[in-house]
Design a protein around this motif. Structure first.
Motif, PDB file in Angstrom:
ATOM      1  N   PHE A  26       0.582  10.430  21.570  1.00 48.64           N
ATOM      2  CA  PHE A  26       1.042  10.631  20.199  1.00 48.64           C
ATOM      3  C   PHE A  26       1.964  11.846  20.148  1.00 48.64           C
ATOM      4  N   TYR A  27       3.111  11.686  19.489  1.00 49.95           N
ATOM      5  CA  TYR A  27       3.971  12.844  19.248  1.00 49.95           C
ATOM      6  C   TYR A  27       3.708  13.443  17.865  1.00 49.95           C
ATOM      7  N   GLU A  28       2.920  12.715  17.052  1.00 53.39           N
ATOM      8  CA  GLU A  28       2.582  13.233  15.728  1.00 53.39           C
ATOM      9  C   GLU A  28       1.262  12.613  15.277  1.00 53.39           C
ATOM     10  N   THR A  29       0.357  13.428  14.803  1.00 56.01           N
ATOM     11  CA  THR A  29      -0.905  12.955  14.220  1.00 56.01           C
ATOM     12  C   THR A  29      -1.163  13.730  12.941  1.00 56.01           C
ATOM     13  N   SER A  30      -1.804  13.054  11.980  1.00 64.01           N
ATOM     14  CA  SER A  30      -2.100  13.719  10.711  1.00 64.01           C
ATOM     15  C   SER A  30      -3.157  12.916   9.972  1.00 64.01           C
ATOM     16  N   PRO A  31      -3.898  13.572   9.080  1.00 63.87           N
ATOM     17  CA  PRO A  31      -4.795  12.824   8.200  1.00 63.87           C
ATOM     18  C   PRO A  31      -3.988  12.122   7.114  1.00 63.87           C
ATOM     19  N   ALA A  32      -4.528  11.051   6.571  1.00 69.42           N
ATOM     20  CA  ALA A  32      -3.837  10.293   5.525  1.00 69.42           C
ATOM     21  C   ALA A  32      -4.878   9.550   4.693  1.00 69.42           C
TER      22      ALA A  32
ATOM     23  N   LEU B 183       0.838  -1.193   0.000  1.00 71.83           N
ATOM     24  CA  LEU B 183       0.000   0.000   0.000  1.00 71.83           C
ATOM     25  C   LEU B 183       0.874   1.244   0.000  1.00 71.83           C
ATOM     26  N   ARG B 184       0.437   2.270  -0.673  1.00 76.66           N
ATOM     27  CA  ARG B 184       1.077   3.586  -0.622  1.00 76.66           C
ATOM     28  C   ARG B 184       0.133   4.534   0.129  1.00 76.66           C
ATOM     29  N   TYR B 185       0.655   5.156   1.175  1.00 77.84           N
ATOM     30  CA  TYR B 185      -0.107   6.122   1.965  1.00 77.84           C
ATOM     31  C   TYR B 185       0.395   7.530   1.671  1.00 77.84           C
ATOM     32  N   LYS B 186      -0.508   8.481   1.790  1.00 73.75           N
ATOM     33  CA  LYS B 186      -0.148   9.894   1.684  1.00 73.75           C
ATOM     34  C   LYS B 186      -0.698  10.624   2.905  1.00 73.75           C
ATOM     35  N   GLY B 187       0.187  11.306   3.627  1.00 74.61           N
ATOM     36  CA  GLY B 187      -0.223  12.120   4.761  1.00 74.61           C
ATOM     37  C   GLY B 187      -0.010  13.585   4.452  1.00 74.61           C
TER      38      GLY B 187
ATOM     39  N   GLU C  65       1.050  22.540   5.948  1.00 72.57           N
ATOM     40  CA  GLU C  65       2.233  23.067   5.268  1.00 72.57           C
ATOM     41  C   GLU C  65       2.798  22.148   4.198  1.00 72.57           C
ATOM     42  N   GLU C  66       2.678  20.842   4.355  1.00 70.27           N
ATOM     43  CA  GLU C  66       3.326  19.928   3.414  1.00 70.27           C
ATOM     44  C   GLU C  66       2.595  18.591   3.388  1.00 70.27           C
ATOM     45  N   SER C  67       3.031  17.741   2.448  1.00 71.98           N
ATOM     46  CA  SER C  67       2.512  16.382   2.353  1.00 71.98           C
ATOM     47  C   SER C  67       3.683  15.422   2.214  1.00 71.98           C
ATOM     48  N   TRP C  68       3.449  14.157   2.526  1.00 74.28           N
ATOM     49  CA  TRP C  68       4.504  13.155   2.471  1.00 74.28           C
ATOM     50  C   TRP C  68       3.872  11.792   2.201  1.00 74.28           C
TER      51      TRP C  68
ATOM     52  N   LEU D 205       5.480  -4.227   7.329  1.00 73.44           N
ATOM     53  CA  LEU D 205       6.774  -3.594   7.092  1.00 73.44           C
ATOM     54  C   LEU D 205       6.517  -2.282   6.372  1.00 73.44           C
ATOM     55  N   SER D 206       6.949  -1.185   6.963  1.00 74.66           N
ATOM     56  CA  SER D 206       6.735   0.122   6.339  1.00 74.66           C
ATOM     57  C   SER D 206       8.073   0.783   6.070  1.00 74.66           C
ATOM     58  N   TRP D 207       8.052   1.722   5.141  1.00 69.50           N
ATOM     59  CA  TRP D 207       9.262   2.468   4.789  1.00 69.50           C
ATOM     60  C   TRP D 207       8.895   3.892   4.439  1.00 69.50           C
ATOM     61  N   SER D 208       9.666   4.844   4.960  1.00 67.92           N
ATOM     62  CA  SER D 208       9.538   6.246   4.567  1.00 67.92           C
ATOM     63  C   SER D 208      10.934   6.811   4.372  1.00 67.92           C
ATOM     64  N   ARG D 209      11.011   7.870   3.606  1.00 63.19           N
ATOM     65  CA  ARG D 209      12.314   8.458   3.295  1.00 63.19           C
ATOM     66  C   ARG D 209      13.011   8.971   4.549  1.00 63.19           C
ATOM     67  N   ASP D 210      12.246   9.494   5.497  1.00 55.15           N
ATOM     68  CA  ASP D 210      12.842  10.083   6.693  1.00 55.15           C
ATOM     69  C   ASP D 210      13.163   9.044   7.760  1.00 55.15           C
ATOM     70  N   GLU D 211      12.320   8.022   7.894  1.00 58.08           N
ATOM     71  CA  GLU D 211      12.456   7.084   9.003  1.00 58.08           C
ATOM     72  C   GLU D 211      13.065   5.748   8.617  1.00 58.08           C
TER      73      GLU D 211
END
Length: 547
Positions: free
Chosen positions: A238-244, A176-180, A184-187, A204-210
């Protein structure tokens, strides 16, 4: 240039001996066209495992019973285990294990053939032909979404790939590909569902930052709010929440993705465990796990090409860090050397220009007329030369200043000089001698007054102090004989009520001013600062550079 098809590229790679590349290209072709006889034939030729090779040959004969070359190849292989050949390398359906059941459905959108594995408990599948996502729980195979057909993961992990994690084999069910996003920005990030031999599900997940993150569903699902997760051992916020939202899919899933809904995704961390939660209006999913390094992931998937590339990159990083540490040491030693030159060595270099000497006699020496003649009169007196005859300092120290013309020295314009003042102060009052030196241009009367520290001595021992380096401007020509004037302050200990005190023995003492050429340490300080800065930068790189 001819635009080669994927099959053409695969055949070219096989003919050139690039078996690994050919296998991957052919597997991709077979994912789109499972019954491509030419692709199956070449796939059998580049396969090294006899059982897997036999599986491909059997599929060729099933399509074309007259393929005598395949019959001969099977005969040469001898006794092998009969099994269905996987659609891509690394599937759980590998030869030697019980053949997995594969069902074929017809996509209601494009009519293409869709492969599913019923024993895996799939509830949704993506059509590899048109990108439609099919709901396997519905009788009519409802289309619940559609994505671009060529939408691919950011990492080379495709459905059907196999990994060994914690000693258990897992197959990649789907991706699956998720978009959050925020204000200010999207990822984006990718997520693969893994199914183990035991039936356990992992993500198993992967992101460019983590990077990579391996997580397992938390059961029973804990109470979750928009603020955090209620765990048995306490709450984690939670230290971070966002819609996706989900923007891409391939393969199968054991759950039905909400493609038409906006999810709320929360990230939390406690005790080295990373928690992730997905919240919709009527469903909550919480998973927990830890980070995985790239090398660990690709070793689990058996990707020797990736592993070798990472190890080579790590070795290059180690060499760069070692080189950086060596450069840091070199520049650090250079900085220390320049600093030593500037502080201790350079100020002691140079040659004497001349000396002006005088003996201070007992009693005040009055040269007021000469001072007035030397310096233009201004209201309040010239800076540095305005001195009262008697001054009380904090009602304790009585100071008397005498102005003495000590002689002349020749100084050149643009050269740097240092003046060394020497004296043998008396034992009894005064306690010390405060000497200021002035160089007076005979042409226009300009005064150059370098800074000199007070001379303090015990037991009438000779003492000297060097001034800071200075330069002069010559009014007429490049060189002139400058007059040297000493402004001598003699200090006593006393109280205001005691009245003025006389200068006691010895009645006189020698005082001199020696001028010499100097090398200014400034450039060495600049070189030291630059070297130490470069050393620090390379030291930081040697500690934090690429691993």
């Amino acid at each position: 240039m001819v635009d080669l098809t994927p099959l053409d590229r695969a055949v070219r790679a096989a003919r050139r001996g690039h078996d690994e590349a050919a296998r991957r290209l052919l597997d991709a072709v077979l994912m789109d066209d499972r019954d491509n006889e030419l692709a199956l034939a070449w796939r059998a030729r580049v396969e090294g495992d006899p059982d897997t090779k036999a599986g491909f040959l059997q599929r060729v004969l099933a399509l074309n019973p007259n393929a005598t070359w395949a019959t001969d190849a099977l005969a040469r292989l001898g006794d092998v285990t009969e099994a269905a050949t996987p659609g891509s390398t690394g599937s759980l359906d590998t030869v030697g294990r019980r053949a997995a059941r594969i069902d074929h459905l017809q996509c209601p959108n494009c009519g293409g053939q869709v492969e599913i594995h019923p024993e895996r408990g799939s509830k949704s599948v993506a059509c590899q032909h048109c990108g439609s996502v099919l709901d396997l729980t519905s009788k009519q195979l409802d289309v619940i979404g559609r994505f671009k057909r060529r939408f691919e993961p950011a990492q080379d992990i495709l459905p059907g790939a196999e990994a060994t994690i914690d000693g258990e084999r897992h197959v990649v069910m789907g991706w699956l590909r998720y978009k959050g996003w925020d204000s200010e920005e999207s990822w984006t990030w990718d997520e693969w569902q893994l199914l183990g031999d035991s039936g356990a599900v992992r993500y198993l997940s992967w992101s460019r930052d983590e990077g990579f993150l391996l997580q397992t569903p938390v059961r029973p699902t804990p109470t979750t709010t928009r603020a955090g997760i209620e765990l048995p051992n306490g709450r984690v916020s939670f230290y971070e929440t966002s819609p996706a939202s989900i923007t891409g899919m391939a393969g199968e899933l054991t759950w039905r993705p909400r493609l038409d809904a906006t999810l709320q995704v929360g990230e939390a961390k406690k005790g080295g465990v990373q928690y992730s939660a997905e919240l919709t209006a009527d469903e909550v999913e919480v998973v927990a796990g830890s980070r995985m390094g790239d090398l660990e992931v690709w070793e689990a998937f058996g990707r020797t090409d990736k592993v070798e590339a990472i190890r080579e990159r790590q070795e290059r990083g180690r060499r760069r860090r070692r080189s950086a540490a060596g450069i840091a040491r070199l520049f650090g030693l250079g900085g220390i050397a320049f600093l030593a030159l500037g502080i201790w060595i350079v100020p002691r270099l140079g040659s004497d220009v001349g000396q002006a000497a005088h003996t201070v006699e007992s009693g005040p020496v009055s040269l007021d007329a000469e001072v007035a003649a030397l310096l233009p009169p201004v209201e309040g007196g010239p800076p540095g030369f305005e001195r009262a005859t008697d001054v009380l300092r904090n009602a304790r120290d009585l100071v008397r200043y005498d102005t003495i013309e000590a002689g002349t020295v020749r100084l050149s314009e643009g050269r740097a000089y240092v003046v060394q003042v020497g004296a043998t102060p008396p034992v009894a009052p005064p306690r010390g001698v405060d000497v200021e030196v002035a160089f007076i241009d005979p042409g226009d009367g300009d005064v150059f007054q370098p800074s000199v520290s007070p001379l303090v001595s015990a037991n009438s021992a000779p003492t000297t102090e060097d001034s800071r380096p200075f330069r002069v401007d010559v009014s007429d020509g490049d060189e002139a004989a400058f007059r040297v004037v000493l402004l001598v302050g003699r200090e006593w200990s006393g109280r205001e009520s005691d009245g003025p005190l006389a200068w006691t023995e010895p009645v006189s003492f020698p005082i001199s001013a020696t001028v010499r050429h100097a090398w200014l340490p400034g450039p060495f300080y600049v070189a030291a600062a630059f070297s130490l800065f470069v050393a620090f930068a390379f030291f930081v790189f040697s500690r934090t550079g690429p691993r």
